[in-house]
Design an enzyme around this catalytic site. Structure first.
Site, PDB file in Angstrom:
ATOM      1  N   CYS A  31      71.836 -67.538 -10.970  1.00 37.55           N
ATOM      2  CA  CYS A  31      71.760 -68.273 -12.235  1.00 37.55           C
ATOM      3  C   CYS A  31      72.878 -67.951 -13.219  1.00 37.55           C
ATOM      4  CB  CYS A  31      70.390 -68.083 -12.876  1.00 37.55           C
ATOM      5  SG  CYS A  31      69.760 -66.396 -12.851  1.00 37.55           S
ATOM      6  N   ASP A 288      71.091 -74.627 -11.656  1.00 30.84           N
ATOM      7  CA  ASP A 288      72.156 -73.633 -11.502  1.00 30.84           C
ATOM      8  C   ASP A 288      72.305 -73.150 -10.063  1.00 30.84           C
ATOM      9  OD1 ASP A 288      69.736 -72.326 -11.686  1.00 30.84           O
ATOM     10  OD2 ASP A 288      70.201 -71.293 -13.544  1.00 30.84           O
ATOM     11  N   ASN A 289      71.246 -73.201  -9.276  1.00 29.00           N
ATOM     12  CA  ASN A 289      71.340 -72.814  -7.862  1.00 29.00           C
ATOM     13  C   ASN A 289      70.187 -73.438  -7.101  1.00 29.00           C
ATOM     14  OD1 ASN A 289      70.321 -69.962  -9.416  1.00 29.00           O
ATOM     15  ND2 ASN A 289      68.944 -70.755  -7.833  1.00 29.00           N
TER      16      ASN A 289
END
Length: 557
Positions: A31, A288-289
């Protein structure tokens, strides 16, 4: 992981009215480094924010690297925008350090702060320069929705009062992250993660019984009979039925927690519409991921470079963008987002961006965009430090794996779909996703034993020499070299992609450059003397000299 399929408002408001970029990738599957990349347009090795905790990451690291006055909201304000933000900004952005210094560049903000960031029913938010306020007993995403709508109203009102001044609003819910609380978080930062209690995400009360019976997609790489991957991943035991049942529950809790995010999207879009500004607004939806649950025998978490962790949603809706559930194959990454926002704002792009502005495609452009030779086909992925398990610990598993530092390369072209990785232990992996989408067969496992092995019709050794050289450039690239790395190896511009590089003309050149990436040791963050050889000015001179010899040899033969 199919989570978007369970979000009807995202489909109704965004997918059906926009374009889905199905080949969008984060460049660090963690993140805080990923958010720093999104906000700066720079890869993690150039922000030096490479972890979630100090000394290698978190908000203090972001500040110490001088990025608090060199990131997206500052540039947008310079371009004439008002800027607003609510939700999580960075890890280790806490009740103790939020004002030292305050995050710069926001016209108005309401940040979700540590140590309460991941505690769904006990969140703490901090508005502008006011003291933090606790919302114990209320769901974090419910509170966030109120704050997002409040900031949106503030932004629209200010826009009207200031002659339709444009605005930017960032909204960052914590869902569907694991629920976390640690007594050591009391100091406002991240303590030793080995002492952290991870539990499944917590949905809102009205969503807690949804999706009964839904399970993690049973793909070819889900809890496989044979171990896969390399390094610590290859040592993982097969999950027991009890373990699989728990992970299915964890998956359902993620889907349930995402319903709050889905309703947040619905509320934001409806407020834009009711105020008459929806048709003049770009909406970006991403994360973010990515995440894995059970793939390659992994427990719930991220931080790997497998497709589940790095190939993440990007949906864009806005003026002139293809609608009607349009889908594009164009390759984009998080390094491209800041340039894209500045392009929309009509601002000049910075020369130190590691990415390109994403093409905002009309209906006639969607199909052709993936063939645009000005776009890159490569994605550079990097990670430092530990990999975590975010669920219950079962026999044979650890909370943290500390040798999870690596450099990886994704090539998603029209004629190839490859993943190549070098670990800090110098183990290597190579997958052909065209024939092995689950990334189960590491083609380099038996490389030394079978010199006849081929990939895409060429000897495997030849393929690896090209991929290793390309990744060698990308592992330390800056700006234009990150965007056009082949030109660092071929300054004359006669190689624009892997297909060109595989020409027999370059065999001798690449034979002399085989296995350039060699880590000296594994580290928890970006420490240059652990990273092995770097592609710098000396290396460029060697490349030019080798190309001169190559040209002479080629002409002679």
């Amino acid at each position: 992981m199919d989570s978007v399929d369970y979000m009807p408002y995202v489909k109704e408001h965004l997918i059906d009215h926009g374009t889905f970029y199905k080949r969008h990738f984060c460049t660090t599957a963690l993140c805080c480094p990923s958010r720093a990349t999104l906000m700066t347009g720079k890869a993690a090795h150039n922000t030096n924010v490479t972890n979630v905790v100090p000394p290698y990451g978190g908000y203090p690291k972001f500040v110490s690297q001088g990025l608090n006055d060199k990131y997206l909201p500052i540039w947008l304000q310079d371009a004439g925008y008002n800027t607003y933000y609510t939700g999580k900004l960075f890890n280790a952005h806490s009740v103790n350090n939020y004002g030292s210094p305050h995050a710069a560049g926001w016209t108005s903000s309401d940040f979700l702060l540590d140590p309460f960031t991941y505690w769904y029913m006990n969140s703490t938010y901090q508005r502008n320069t006011d003291a933090p306020v606790s919302y114990e007993g209320r769901h974090s995403v419910e509170v966030l929705t109120e704050k997002a709508l409040g900031l949106l109203g503030e932004a629209i009102k200010s826009s009207e009062e200031e002659g339709r001044r444009p605005f930017f609003l960032g909204v960052a819910p914590v869902a569907p992250h694991a629920n976390i609380w640690s007594p050591k978080y009391k100091d406002g930062g991240h303590a030793d993660l080995r002492d952290v209690e991870f539990t499944p995400p917590v949905p809102m009360e009205r969503h807690k019984d949804l999706f009964a019976g839904v399970k993690v997609p049973r793909t070819s790489n889900f809890n496989p009979e044979q171990a896969s991957g390399a390094s610590w991943i290859k040592t993982l035991p097969r999950q027991t039925p009890e373990n699989v049942d728990y992970n299915d529950h964890f998956y359902r809790q993620r889907l349930r927690a995402l319903q709050g995010v889905d309703e947040l999207v619905d509320a934001v879009v409806k407020k834009l519409e009711s105020n008459g500004v929806l048709d003049n607004t770009y909406i970006f939806y991403t994360t973010d991921n990515g995440y894995h649950i059970g793939q390659h025998r992994l427990q719930p978490a991220k931080q790997c470079s497998f497709e589940e962790d790095i190939n993440i949603p990007l949906i864009i809706r806005g003026p002139g963008i293809a609608a009607g559930a349009a889908v594009t194959d164009v390759v984009t990454t998080h390094t491209d987002l800041a340039p894209t926002f500045l392009s929309i704002a009509g601002a000049s792009l910075r020369s130190d961006f590691d990415g390109l502005s994403i093409p905002l495609l009309s209906g006639t452009e969607v199909g052709a965009a993936a063939n645009d030779t000005r776009r890159h086909e490569h994605v550079s992925v990097e990670h430092w430090g530990f990999a975590s398990n975010e669920g219950r610990l079962f026999d044979g598993y650890q909370r943290l794996y500390f040798n999870n530092t690596y450099k990886a390369l994704r090539l998603a072209g029209m004629e190839h779909n490859l993943h190549y990785q070098v670990w800090c232990s110098n183990e290597r992996e190579l997958y052909d996703l065209a024939t092995d989408p689950g990334q189960m067969t590491n083609l380099l496992d038996g490389e030394a034993k079978d010199s006849r092995a081929t990939l895409l019709g060429v000897p495997l050794k030849k393929m690896v020499s090209r991929l290793d050289s390309l990744l060698f450039v990308l592992k330390s690239c800056k700006a234009e070299t990150c965007i056009r790395p082949w030109e660092a190896l071929h300054p004359d511009g006669d190689v624009q992609g892997l297909g060109d590089a595989l020409s027999p003309r370059w065999d001798r050149f690449y034979e002399e450059r085989e296995r350039m990436i060699q880590f000296d040791r594994c580290e928890m963050g970006f420490i240059l003397d652990a990273e092995g050889p770097q592609f710098g000015d000396k290396e460029k001179e060697q490349v030019n000299e080798a190309l001169r010899h190559q040209a002479t040899w080629h002409e002679w033969t």
